[in-house]
Design an enzyme around this catalytic site. Structure first.
Site, PDB file in Angstrom:
ATOM      1  N   SER A 227       0.849  -1.196   0.000  1.00  0.00           N
ATOM      2  CA  SER A 227       0.000   0.000   0.000  1.00  0.00           C
ATOM      3  C   SER A 227       0.882   1.243   0.000  1.00  0.00           C
ATOM      4  O   SER A 227       1.861   1.321   0.744  1.00  0.00           O
ATOM      5  CB  SER A 227      -0.943  -0.006   1.202  1.00  0.00           C
ATOM      6  OG  SER A 227      -0.245  -0.118   2.417  1.00  0.00           O
ATOM      7  N   ASP A 259      -6.728  -1.284   6.527  1.00  0.00           N
ATOM      8  CA  ASP A 259      -7.503  -2.467   6.913  1.00  0.00           C
ATOM      9  C   ASP A 259      -8.600  -2.739   5.889  1.00  0.00           C
ATOM     10  O   ASP A 259      -8.892  -3.903   5.581  1.00  0.00           O
ATOM     11  CB  ASP A 259      -8.119  -2.259   8.292  1.00  0.00           C
ATOM     12  CG  ASP A 259      -7.082  -1.893   9.338  1.00  0.00           C
ATOM     13  OD1 ASP A 259      -5.921  -2.319   9.202  1.00  0.00           O
ATOM     14  OD2 ASP A 259      -7.425  -1.156  10.277  1.00  0.00           O
TER      15      ASP A 259
END
Length: 316
Positions: A227, A259
């Site tokens: 990410s 998440d």
């Protein structure tokens, strides 16, 4: 669909304090304060439930302030298989700067988890991780637990035929990656900083990030996702590499965006999607969560619209 299970050994009640601007060393007046039950695995489970998937959440909670977790999981329809132990779950402070949109995290120490509590939590996890389950091991470890806890759990899960998605950092991540092939996860999702920490070097360019991700894949990890914040994410699989970028959106909160990306990845993997659609779903989950204040997704139609708007680029 295969069972979906998350484990959170160090959950937290996230208290977000909204400030006009964060200026260290000065007195601030909060514009708003909001609290919600969280922790990486809890957030992943909530996003999966918002998408309409059945999911079980396991882990360890302090019995003295477990009510917010009990209420949240019941509201979302998540099967609550958390072990309650004496004491309080930690509270994490998140300072949201409205001027910049940045969030400063202050993570407090967690519960002291004894060996018998870990054993009970392990048993609950294995009980719900049937042979073809997808299992997310996520977040930090309480200080009393050994750094190889995730490696040990991954080995037990893999022996049962489950596929492990690991979202951890620091020594617990390094220990899991250094374990033998029987203990390595099916997928990992470091951010750039966590990947740099594992690689032992700065990764200032896309090429450097990809090279480090290839190192991870070459350890025998089929799916590596890095990410990159506002720059999107890199998805590396045995089928190739995809770079995905989210469309422009109005950000309500960055808390839990990583998440949500894990939840989208898990939903895509469990659904057998191809690499391009997997990247689109994972990034759309993260972008959708950015529009929400808590660990939630917007309505399904909004996430589907974001999936269509995500820009993907295959990398040779």
């Amino acid at each position: 669909m295969s069972p979906l299970v998350t484990l959170t050994l160090n959950p937290a009640i996230d208290q977000t304090v909204v400030l006009d601007a964060l200026v260290p060393g000065t007195v601030h007046r909060a514009r708003a304060v909001r609290s919600h039950a969280g922790g990486k695995g809890v957030n992943v489970a909530c996003c999966l439930a918002d998408w309409g998937l059945p999911v079980t959440a396991t882990g360890i909670l302090g019995a003295d302030n477990a009510a917010p977790f009990t209420e949240l999981l019941a509201e979302k329809g998540v099967a609550d298989r958390f072990l309650r132990v004496p004491g309080e779950t930690r509270t994490n402070l998140k300072l949201l700067d409205r001027r910049t949109g940045d969030t400063t995290d202050i993570n407090l120490p967690g519960l002291t988890v004894a060996a018998d509590a870990l054993g009970a939590a392990r048993a609950a996890l294995l009980d719900h991780a049937a042979g073809d389950a997808w299992v997310v091991l996520a977040g930090s470890l309480p200080g009393a637990l050994p750094v190889d806890t995730y490696a040990e759990l991954a080995a037990r899960l893999k022996a049962r035929g489950a596929r492990v998605v690991l979202d951890a950092s620091g020594p617990p991540l390094a220990a899991a990656l250094a374990a033998g092939p029987d203990a390595r996860p099916y997928a990992v999702k470091p951010n750039r900083h966590e990947l740099e920490e594992w690689a032992g070097r700065a990764l200032p360019t896309d090429a450097a990030v990809r090279a480090a991700a290839v190192q991870l894949r070459d350890l025998g990890i089929p799916v590596v996702v890095v990410s990159l914040g506002a720059e999107g994410a890199l998805f590396l699989t045995v089928a190739g590499a995809v770079r995905a970028r989210a469309p422009g959106i109005d950000v309500a909160s960055t808390v839990g965006a990583g998440d949500a990306l894990v939840a989208g990845l898990m939903a895509a993997l469990a659904g057998g999607l191809d690499p391009d659609r997997t990247a689109r779903m994972a990034v759309a989950f993260a972008a959708g969560k950015l529009t929400q204040a808590g660990a939630s997704l917007p309505p399904r139609a909004d996430v589907e619209a974001l999936m269509r708007a995500v820009r993907t680029e295959p990398l040779g």
